[in-house]
Design a protein around this motif. Sequence first.
Motif, PDB file in Angstrom:
ATOM      1  N   SER A 122       0.835  -1.204   0.000  1.00  0.00           N
ATOM      2  CA  SER A 122       0.000   0.000   0.000  1.00  0.00           C
ATOM      3  C   SER A 122       0.868   1.251   0.000  1.00  0.00           C
ATOM      4  O   SER A 122       1.973   1.255   0.546  1.00  0.00           O
ATOM      5  CB  SER A 122      -0.924   0.018   1.225  1.00  0.00           C
ATOM      6  N   ALA A 123       0.348   2.301  -0.622  1.00  0.00           N
ATOM      7  CA  ALA A 123       1.040   3.585  -0.647  1.00  0.00           C
ATOM      8  C   ALA A 123       0.024   4.711  -0.558  1.00  0.00           C
ATOM      9  O   ALA A 123      -1.064   4.622  -1.136  1.00  0.00           O
ATOM     10  CB  ALA A 123       1.878   3.723  -1.915  1.00  0.00           C
ATOM     11  N   PHE A 124       0.398   5.763   0.164  1.00  0.00           N
ATOM     12  CA  PHE A 124      -0.462   6.942   0.291  1.00  0.00           C
ATOM     13  C   PHE A 124       0.386   8.174   0.016  1.00  0.00           C
ATOM     14  O   PHE A 124       1.453   8.353   0.612  1.00  0.00           O
ATOM     15  CB  PHE A 124      -1.079   7.029   1.683  1.00  0.00           C
ATOM     16  N   THR A 125      -0.074   9.014  -0.908  1.00  0.00           N
ATOM     17  CA  THR A 125       0.638  10.235  -1.276  1.00  0.00           C
ATOM     18  C   THR A 125      -0.276  11.429  -1.078  1.00  0.00           C
ATOM     19  O   THR A 125      -1.404  11.448  -1.584  1.00  0.00           O
ATOM     20  CB  THR A 125       1.114  10.183  -2.743  1.00  0.00           C
ATOM     21  N   ALA A 126       0.221  12.450  -0.370  1.00  0.00           N
ATOM     22  CA  ALA A 126      -0.556  13.657  -0.116  1.00  0.00           C
ATOM     23  C   ALA A 126       0.237  14.868  -0.585  1.00  0.00           C
ATOM     24  O   ALA A 126       1.433  14.988  -0.302  1.00  0.00           O
ATOM     25  CB  ALA A 126      -0.886  13.781   1.370  1.00  0.00           C
ATOM     26  N   GLY A 127      -0.432  15.754  -1.315  1.00  0.00           N
ATOM     27  CA  GLY A 127       0.215  16.975  -1.763  1.00  0.00           C
ATOM     28  C   GLY A 127       0.192  17.115  -3.270  1.00  0.00           C
ATOM     29  O   GLY A 127      -0.562  16.435  -3.970  1.00  0.00           O
ATOM     30  N   ARG A 128       1.028  17.991  -3.787  1.00  0.00           N
ATOM     31  CA  ARG A 128       1.101  18.214  -5.231  1.00  0.00           C
ATOM     32  C   ARG A 128       1.858  17.063  -5.884  1.00  0.00           C
ATOM     33  O   ARG A 128       2.952  16.704  -5.464  1.00  0.00           O
ATOM     34  CB  ARG A 128       1.781  19.555  -5.519  1.00  0.00           C
ATOM     35  N   GLN A 129       1.287  16.521  -6.959  1.00  0.00           N
ATOM     36  CA  GLN A 129       1.822  15.301  -7.544  1.00  0.00           C
ATOM     37  C   GLN A 129       1.421  15.158  -9.000  1.00  0.00           C
ATOM     38  O   GLN A 129       0.515  15.835  -9.492  1.00  0.00           O
ATOM     39  CB  GLN A 129       1.325  14.084  -6.754  1.00  0.00           C
ATOM     40  N   GLU A 130       2.126  14.271  -9.698  1.00  0.00           N
ATOM     41  CA  GLU A 130       1.744  13.868 -11.041  1.00  0.00           C
ATOM     42  C   GLU A 130       0.798  12.677 -10.939  1.00  0.00           C
ATOM     43  O   GLU A 130       0.957  11.816 -10.074  1.00  0.00           O
ATOM     44  CB  GLU A 130       2.979  13.492 -11.869  1.00  0.00           C
ATOM     45  N   ILE A 131      -0.192  12.612 -11.838  1.00  0.00           N
ATOM     46  CA  ILE A 131      -1.167  11.528 -11.852  1.00  0.00           C
ATOM     47  C   ILE A 131      -1.336  11.054 -13.291  1.00  0.00           C
ATOM     48  O   ILE A 131      -1.428  11.876 -14.208  1.00  0.00           O
ATOM     49  CB  ILE A 131      -2.525  11.977 -11.277  1.00  0.00           C
ATOM     50  N   ASP A 132      -1.374   9.757 -13.496  1.00  0.00           N
ATOM     51  CA  ASP A 132      -1.516   9.210 -14.845  1.00  0.00           C
ATOM     52  C   ASP A 132      -2.640   8.188 -14.874  1.00  0.00           C
ATOM     53  O   ASP A 132      -2.471   7.035 -14.488  1.00  0.00           O
ATOM     54  CB  ASP A 132      -0.204   8.566 -15.292  1.00  0.00           C
ATOM     55  N   THR A 133      -3.835   8.619 -15.305  1.00  0.00           N
ATOM     56  CA  THR A 133      -4.989   7.734 -15.467  1.00  0.00           C
ATOM     57  C   THR A 133      -5.681   8.112 -16.781  1.00  0.00           C
ATOM     58  O   THR A 133      -5.344   9.118 -17.398  1.00  0.00           O
ATOM     59  CB  THR A 133      -5.994   7.880 -14.295  1.00  0.00           C
ATOM     60  N   PRO A 134      -6.685   7.343 -17.234  1.00  0.00           N
ATOM     61  CA  PRO A 134      -7.300   7.636 -18.532  1.00  0.00           C
ATOM     62  C   PRO A 134      -7.943   9.020 -18.655  1.00  0.00           C
ATOM     63  O   PRO A 134      -7.875   9.631 -19.718  1.00  0.00           O
ATOM     64  CB  PRO A 134      -8.355   6.523 -18.669  1.00  0.00           C
ATOM     65  N   ILE A 135      -8.577   9.533 -17.620  1.00  0.00           N
ATOM     66  CA  ILE A 135      -9.300  10.806 -17.719  1.00  0.00           C
ATOM     67  C   ILE A 135      -8.567  11.934 -17.007  1.00  0.00           C
ATOM     68  O   ILE A 135      -8.550  13.068 -17.488  1.00  0.00           O
ATOM     69  CB  ILE A 135     -10.732  10.670 -17.162  1.00  0.00           C
ATOM     70  N   VAL A 136      -7.949  11.681 -15.870  1.00  0.00           N
ATOM     71  CA  VAL A 136      -7.109  12.649 -15.172  1.00  0.00           C
ATOM     72  C   VAL A 136      -5.663  12.268 -15.434  1.00  0.00           C
ATOM     73  O   VAL A 136      -5.222  11.198 -15.031  1.00  0.00           O
ATOM     74  CB  VAL A 136      -7.400  12.660 -13.659  1.00  0.00           C
ATOM     75  N   SER A 137      -4.926  13.147 -16.135  1.00  0.00           N
ATOM     76  CA  SER A 137      -3.587  12.748 -16.563  1.00  0.00           C
ATOM     77  C   SER A 137      -2.629  13.933 -16.616  1.00  0.00           C
ATOM     78  O   SER A 137      -3.006  15.038 -17.010  1.00  0.00           O
ATOM     79  CB  SER A 137      -3.647  12.087 -17.942  1.00  0.00           C
ATOM     80  N   THR A 138      -1.377  13.680 -16.269  1.00  0.00           N
ATOM     81  CA  THR A 138      -0.322  14.683 -16.340  1.00  0.00           C
ATOM     82  C   THR A 138      -0.064  15.109 -17.783  1.00  0.00           C
ATOM     83  O   THR A 138       0.132  16.284 -18.071  1.00  0.00           O
ATOM     84  CB  THR A 138       0.959  14.134 -15.686  1.00  0.00           C
ATOM     85  N   TYR A 139      -0.018  14.205 -18.727  1.00  0.00           N
ATOM     86  CA  TYR A 139       0.004  14.466 -20.170  1.00  0.00           C
ATOM     87  C   TYR A 139       0.936  15.614 -20.554  1.00  0.00           C
ATOM     88  O   TYR A 139       0.524  16.746 -20.772  1.00  0.00           O
ATOM     89  CB  TYR A 139      -1.417  14.754 -20.658  1.00  0.00           C
TER      90      TYR A 139
END
Length: 445
Positions: A128-145
Amino acid sequence: MNVFKIFKNINVHYAVLLLTPFSSLYCGDLFLDALQKTTPIGYVKTMYVHDDRAAPKLDQSTFGVGGKVGIESGDWYGLKVKVAYYITSDLGMRDSNPKKVDAYMFDVDKRPYSILGEASLEYKNNNSAFTAGRQEIDTPIVSTYDYRIIPNLFEAYTFTNKDISHVTITLSYITKMSGLDGLVSFKHFESMSAQTYTSLAMRDLQTIDANSGDTLDISKISGKHGVWMSGFVYEDKFKFQAWNYYCKDVMDEFYIDLAYPYEINSDLMATLEAQGYAVREVGKFKDFLHTLNINGSYELFGTKLSLESKNIGLSTSLAYNFFTGDAKTITAFGNWGGYPEYVAIPYMFAQDNSLSAIGKSKMGKINFKYDLQKMGLKNQTLIAGYAIIDLDEKIMPQSDIDVINFIYKAKSGKALTLKTQYELRESKNYRYTNDILTLSATYAF
């Protein structure tokens, strides 16, 4: 390694603020070891974009340089800190006329900017991992791109778990977004509802005006809200993923896709893929649209077949997508940086009496990818494609687009990547008649 010297060099005093509380809690060997294992992260990127556009639009010629510089601490009882600063510059070469400057190289006002894009605390425990704060995200609809220099970035609380074999479960609450797919700002983190990019343009909150109005800031209707994101990804002999994105009083989106590879023989590999997503307006935004006798509910479906020959070094694919909706449907295509469609299309303008250009549209593409190592050119790839974008004549007449694209990529080791991309678009609608040349060099560290 003198970590405080690194802090000074990259001018991110936020890192000191994040690390200081932990240093006061524990100054033993493990904490010192985590400090010693702090490493620099980032990239340097330079780009040039030339967009030769049909009149009355002006040609654009834009040079940019910048990148990301930051640090990532070592592990201390499962905790890690990451801080990164992003910057763009035009080196004084930017045209004084904003209409001659690329829309995505800099901020929405066409000026260079910088931003503290990552500042996060991560905790890992087993699977398990938990990240809080400003970050890059890579998913189909929400993406850093990151198709320019500074990508989309997010403020979020993200939990992932991999306890189940071959499965990754993601739960996240994303509060804000910055970056080139934002609506109201690239250089500031704004609420996800404010950054939602739809096709609806209005002169005021009562008058739809596709030609002269401004794209609606939905947060003026819904208030400022974040996105609840949940995802399930299975990847082993085949890949299956399902995601849901819910933004209170704005919209609810569900995405699903499947990729199934099949080995024909020792040389040939075939892959069959299918995808779909559904968008539904909800709450205050739904009530607002219905008052105007319009809607924000539509779907996308697609399929793709790929064939790869290892001996020849050639991959070929055929893809098809289509959107549902009608003449009264607005769309939020790629609204938070995610572009999962198999056939990529340019930004489609709502114009004249239309609310969206992509309702009932169909698009197909054939693509070829060749590994130039077969010709003795190591770590080099050539891609060529042809796409047809068939827009519904009743919704957007005389605006179909033919697209030809070429991409050349080369890598030198693990750090340096060179990319040349040329795209030619032909349409009876001047908005979609242009050819774009993009040159980029990226050095990652």
